[in-house]
Motif scaffolding. Structure first.
Motif, PDB file in Angstrom:
ATOM      1  N   ASP A  18       0.956  -1.150   0.005  1.00  0.00           N
ATOM      2  CA  ASP A  18       0.029   0.269   0.000  1.00  0.00           C
ATOM      3  C   ASP A  18       0.810   1.258  -0.037  1.00  0.00           C
ATOM      4  N   GLY A  19       0.479   2.233  -0.817  1.00  0.00           N
ATOM      5  CA  GLY A  19       1.262   3.494  -0.802  1.00  0.00           C
ATOM      6  C   GLY A  19       2.341   3.702  -1.762  1.00  0.00           C
ATOM      7  N   LEU A  20       2.183   2.369  -3.053  1.00  0.00           N
ATOM      8  CA  LEU A  20       3.349   2.410  -4.137  1.00  0.00           C
ATOM      9  C   LEU A  20       3.007   3.789  -5.033  1.00  0.00           C
ATOM     10  N   GLU A  68       3.791  -4.624  -9.539  1.00  0.00           N
ATOM     11  CA  GLU A  68       3.705  -4.032 -10.991  1.00  0.00           C
ATOM     12  C   GLU A  68       2.009  -3.621 -11.241  1.00  0.00           C
ATOM     13  N   GLU A  69       1.670  -2.369 -11.464  1.00  0.00           N
ATOM     14  CA  GLU A  69       0.248  -2.351 -12.102  1.00  0.00           C
ATOM     15  C   GLU A  69       0.075  -3.314 -13.263  1.00  0.00           C
ATOM     16  N   LEU A  70      -1.186  -3.826 -13.150  1.00  0.00           N
ATOM     17  CA  LEU A  70      -1.700  -4.681 -14.484  1.00  0.00           C
ATOM     18  C   LEU A  70      -1.778  -4.136 -15.614  1.00  0.00           C
ATOM     19  N   ALA A  89     -11.278  -2.624 -11.170  1.00  0.00           N
ATOM     20  CA  ALA A  89      -9.981  -2.517 -10.232  1.00  0.00           C
ATOM     21  C   ALA A  89      -9.835  -1.475  -9.461  1.00  0.00           C
ATOM     22  N   HIS A  90      -9.357  -1.483  -8.155  1.00  0.00           N
ATOM     23  CA  HIS A  90      -9.147  -0.201  -7.248  1.00  0.00           C
ATOM     24  C   HIS A  90      -8.361   0.964  -7.781  1.00  0.00           C
ATOM     25  N   VAL A  91      -7.252   0.404  -8.324  1.00  0.00           N
ATOM     26  CA  VAL A  91      -6.348   1.430  -8.956  1.00  0.00           C
ATOM     27  C   VAL A  91      -7.011   2.024 -10.193  1.00  0.00           C
ATOM     28  N   THR A 148      -9.412   4.515  -8.492  1.00  0.00           N
ATOM     29  CA  THR A 148      -8.405   5.721  -8.006  1.00  0.00           C
ATOM     30  C   THR A 148      -7.325   6.664  -8.607  1.00  0.00           C
ATOM     31  N   GLU A 149      -7.215   6.070 -10.071  1.00  0.00           N
ATOM     32  CA  GLU A 149      -6.003   6.576 -10.569  1.00  0.00           C
ATOM     33  C   GLU A 149      -5.991   8.077 -10.673  1.00  0.00           C
ATOM     34  N   GLN A 150      -4.730   8.443 -10.072  1.00  0.00           N
ATOM     35  CA  GLN A 150      -4.717   9.767  -9.884  1.00  0.00           C
ATOM     36  C   GLN A 150      -4.662  10.687 -11.207  1.00  0.00           C
ATOM     37  N   LEU A 187     -10.585  16.360  -3.025  1.00  0.00           N
ATOM     38  CA  LEU A 187     -10.123  15.342  -3.897  1.00  0.00           C
ATOM     39  C   LEU A 187     -10.355  13.909  -3.373  1.00  0.00           C
ATOM     40  N   ALA A 188     -10.436  13.783  -2.025  1.00  0.00           N
ATOM     41  CA  ALA A 188     -10.848  12.615  -1.403  1.00  0.00           C
ATOM     42  C   ALA A 188     -12.522  12.391  -1.891  1.00  0.00           C
ATOM     43  N   ARG A 189     -13.280  13.196  -1.627  1.00  0.00           N
ATOM     44  CA  ARG A 189     -14.505  12.990  -1.978  1.00  0.00           C
ATOM     45  C   ARG A 189     -14.746  12.520  -3.321  1.00  0.00           C
ATOM     46  N   MET A 234     -12.653  11.020  -5.261  1.00  0.00           N
ATOM     47  CA  MET A 234     -12.171   9.369  -5.476  1.00  0.00           C
ATOM     48  C   MET A 234     -13.259   8.555  -4.959  1.00  0.00           C
ATOM     49  N   LEU A 235     -13.728   8.828  -3.675  1.00  0.00           N
ATOM     50  CA  LEU A 235     -14.842   7.967  -2.833  1.00  0.00           C
ATOM     51  C   LEU A 235     -16.081   7.995  -3.738  1.00  0.00           C
ATOM     52  N   GLU A 236     -16.524   9.098  -4.606  1.00  0.00           N
ATOM     53  CA  GLU A 236     -17.658   9.064  -5.513  1.00  0.00           C
ATOM     54  C   GLU A 236     -17.240   7.988  -6.627  1.00  0.00           C
ATOM     55  N   ARG A 237     -16.246   8.071  -7.178  1.00  0.00           N
ATOM     56  CA  ARG A 237     -15.655   7.286  -8.105  1.00  0.00           C
ATOM     57  C   ARG A 237     -15.607   5.847  -7.771  1.00  0.00           C
ATOM     58  N   MET A 238     -15.044   5.534  -6.570  1.00  0.00           N
ATOM     59  CA  MET A 238     -15.120   4.257  -6.115  1.00  0.00           C
ATOM     60  C   MET A 238     -16.598   3.523  -5.891  1.00  0.00           C
ATOM     61  N   ALA A 239     -17.295   4.306  -5.626  1.00  0.00           N
ATOM     62  CA  ALA A 239     -18.921   4.067  -5.152  1.00  0.00           C
ATOM     63  C   ALA A 239     -19.764   3.812  -6.472  1.00  0.00           C
TER      64      ALA A 239
HETATM   65  C1  HEM Z   1      -9.794  -0.698   2.529  1.00  0.00           C
HETATM   66  C2  HEM Z   1      -9.642   0.306   1.797  1.00  0.00           C
HETATM   67  C3  HEM Z   1      -8.426   0.263   0.826  1.00  0.00           C
HETATM   68  C4  HEM Z   1      -7.365  -0.599   0.542  1.00  0.00           C
HETATM   69  C5  HEM Z   1      -7.213  -1.869   0.962  1.00  0.00           C
HETATM   70  C6  HEM Z   1      -6.351  -0.045  -0.655  1.00  0.00           C
HETATM   71  C7  HEM Z   1      -5.313  -0.696  -1.134  1.00  0.00           C
HETATM   72  C8  HEM Z   1      -4.788  -0.120  -2.075  1.00  0.00           C
HETATM   73  C9  HEM Z   1      -3.698  -0.693  -2.759  1.00  0.00           C
HETATM   74  C10 HEM Z   1      -3.169  -1.958  -2.670  1.00  0.00           C
HETATM   75  C11 HEM Z   1      -3.233   0.262  -3.880  1.00  0.00           C
HETATM   76  C12 HEM Z   1      -2.277  -0.098  -4.751  1.00  0.00           C
HETATM   77  C13 HEM Z   1      -0.827   0.274  -4.496  1.00  0.00           C
HETATM   78  C14 HEM Z   1      -0.698   1.786  -3.971  1.00  0.00           C
HETATM   79  O1  HEM Z   1      -0.629   2.429  -4.981  1.00  0.00           O
HETATM   80  O2  HEM Z   1      -1.003   1.978  -2.918  1.00  0.00           O
HETATM   81  C15 HEM Z   1      -3.999   1.387  -3.806  1.00  0.00           C
HETATM   82  C16 HEM Z   1      -3.965   2.262  -4.428  1.00  0.00           C
HETATM   83  C17 HEM Z   1      -4.598   3.710  -4.262  1.00  0.00           C
HETATM   84  N1  HEM Z   1      -5.604   3.981  -3.617  1.00  0.00           N
HETATM   85 FE1  HEM Z   1      -6.391   2.635  -2.208  1.00  0.00          FE
HETATM   86  N2  HEM Z   1      -6.912   1.377  -0.689  1.00  0.00           N
HETATM   87  C18 HEM Z   1      -8.252   1.669  -0.006  1.00  0.00           C
HETATM   88  C19 HEM Z   1      -9.043   2.680   0.262  1.00  0.00           C
HETATM   89  C20 HEM Z   1      -8.772   4.034  -0.421  1.00  0.00           C
HETATM   90  C21 HEM Z   1      -9.497   5.199  -0.614  1.00  0.00           C
HETATM   91  C22 HEM Z   1     -10.668   5.178   0.290  1.00  0.00           C
HETATM   92  C23 HEM Z   1      -8.845   6.042  -1.555  1.00  0.00           C
HETATM   93  C24 HEM Z   1      -9.505   7.507  -1.760  1.00  0.00           C
HETATM   94  C25 HEM Z   1     -10.114   7.973  -1.025  1.00  0.00           C
HETATM   95  C26 HEM Z   1      -7.720   5.115  -1.995  1.00  0.00           C
HETATM   96  C27 HEM Z   1      -7.032   5.817  -2.846  1.00  0.00           C
HETATM   97  C28 HEM Z   1      -5.914   5.298  -3.691  1.00  0.00           C
HETATM   98  C29 HEM Z   1      -5.041   5.763  -4.635  1.00  0.00           C
HETATM   99  C30 HEM Z   1      -5.141   7.310  -5.017  1.00  0.00           C
HETATM  100  C31 HEM Z   1      -4.374   4.827  -5.062  1.00  0.00           C
HETATM  101  C32 HEM Z   1      -3.134   5.165  -6.270  1.00  0.00           C
HETATM  102  C33 HEM Z   1      -3.899   4.898  -7.548  1.00  0.00           C
HETATM  103  C34 HEM Z   1      -2.960   5.281  -8.775  1.00  0.00           C
HETATM  104  O3  HEM Z   1      -2.187   4.100  -9.034  1.00  0.00           O
HETATM  105  O4  HEM Z   1      -2.765   6.264  -9.184  1.00  0.00           O
HETATM  106  N3  HEM Z   1      -7.794   4.105  -1.421  1.00  0.00           N
HETATM  107  N4  HEM Z   1      -4.982   1.227  -2.789  1.00  0.00           N
END
Ligand code: HEM
Length: 295
Positions: free
Chosen positions: A133-135, A193-195, A202-204, A207-209, A244-246, A248-253
């Motif tokens: 997380d945080g990559l 690596e990103e797929l 996919a989560h990324v 949330t892609e920045q 920004l957070a809101r 991103m959350l709206e897009r996740m939802a």
């Molecule tokens: C349980 C909740 C969450 C988990 C387990 C999770 C996990 C992860 C993981 C594993 C990655 C990929 C590695 C990385 O770049 O850090 C990622 C990317 C990211 N996540 Fe989350 N995340 C969660 C919630 C959220 C939320 C709520 C937000 C925003 C409000 C968020 C924003 C992001 C962003 C901005 C990235 C990078 C996207 C990019 O590649 O540009 N995440 N998250």
């Protein structure tokens, strides 16, 4: 003392350490007492954030600072906005505990603690599904500061934070084959690596920045919490952009395009709040940008 002496709270850009606590507070006394407690507080390496209800109760205003309103139906993300939030991160649990007690003591009795979650670092900065997380965080230094810290205006040096406590329900996730798990996140667990072919769910991808540019970069310092029975992630993100957070959350939802983040099949948000982290002046919280009436 000039405004140039204002510094961001060092805990905002600082990488989190092995142990931590996230604490949330409600206003329990007169707003003036909360103001005095905050103005006298030196956060050290911890982060102190103020919620919109507290800023308003003290008679101030921060442009763009919202209370966390529930997002999505159900709702997908509940709003549990509080007056104040603190994030402690320290080298070990003893240091984190002592620092948490110091902060809570300094804020009492005007602000009373209503949430306290013990946080820890898991393996090599993995969250508890096992992914790094945080990559995609901006690198430490000028890029991290540009992403997280307001550059100009009355609240320059401050930062907008979001925090949510997520509870994991990982049974189904762990029954997926490795490729299915990677598709939920959008990264390869083995290589980080990103797929190339990550699905839109996919989560990324959600949330892609780049999608939120300009100013779409968030500095995330989320940490795992819990035990073998109940556990998850305390999501913690900092941005120079108040909304920004809101977004991103709206897009996740799925509110933007109907596509819901696949991660939400496996994690449930229990809390959610937005906070403004004021800058420091001489090491103490500087409330001068909040437009408060004379004390
Ligand atoms: C349980 C909740 C969450 C988990 C387990 C999770 C996990 C992860 C993981 C594993 C990655 C990929 C590695 C990385 O770049 O850090 C990622 C990317 C990211 N996540 Fe989350 N995340 C969660 C919630 C959220 C939320 C709520 C937000 C925003 C409000 C968020 C924003 C992001 C962003 C901005 C990235 C990078 C996207 C990019 O590649 O540009 N995440 N998250």
């Amino acid at each position: 003392m000039t405004a140039t002496a204002r510094q961001p709270q060092p805990g905002v850009p600082r990488a989190h350490e092995a142990a931590g606590l996230s604490m949330e507070f409600d206003l329990a006394g007169e707003p003036a007492a909360a103001r005095r407690a905050l103005a006298g507080l030196a956060p050290g390496g911890s982060v102190v954030g103020l919620g919109a209800p507290l800023v308003a109760a003290m008679g101030g205003h921060v442009a763009g600072l919202e209370s966390f309103a529930a997002i999505g139906t159900g709702p997908v993300f509940p709003g549990t906005q509080r007056a104040c939030w603190t994030f402690v991160s320290a080298a070990d649990p003893s240091a984190a505990f002592d620092e948490a007690r110091r902060l809570a003591g300094a804020l009492a009795p005007a602000l009373s603690m209503v949430e306290s979650t013990i946080l820890f670092r898991y393996r090599n900065d993995r969250e508890l599904l096992g992914y790094r997380d945080g990559l995609a965080n901006p690198p430490a230094g000028p890029e991290a500061l540009a992403a997280a810290i307001v550059a100009e205006g009355p609240v320059a040096g401050g930062s907008f934070a979001v925090t949510q406590r997520y509870l994991y329900a990982p049974g189904a996730f762990h029954r997926l084959p490795p490729a299915g798990r990677d598709a939920v996140i959008g990264r390869d667990n083995a290589t980080d690596e990103e797929l190339d072919d990550a699905p839109d769910t996919a989560h990324v991808k959600r949330t892609e920045q780049e999608h939120f540019a300009p100013g779409g970069t968030m500095l995330r310092h989320s940490m795992p919490w819990g035990d073998a029975r109940r556990h998850g992630l305390q999501f913690i993100g900092f941005s120079a952009q108040p909304n920004l957070a809101r977004r991103m959350l709206e897009r996740m939802a799925g509110l933007e395009d109907g596509i819901v983040d696949a991660l939400l099949d496996h994690v449930v948000a229990e809390t959610g709040g937005y906070y403004f982290c004021p800058p420091l002046l001489d090491g103490k919280l500087d409330l001068s940008g909040l437009g408060l009436p004379p004390a």
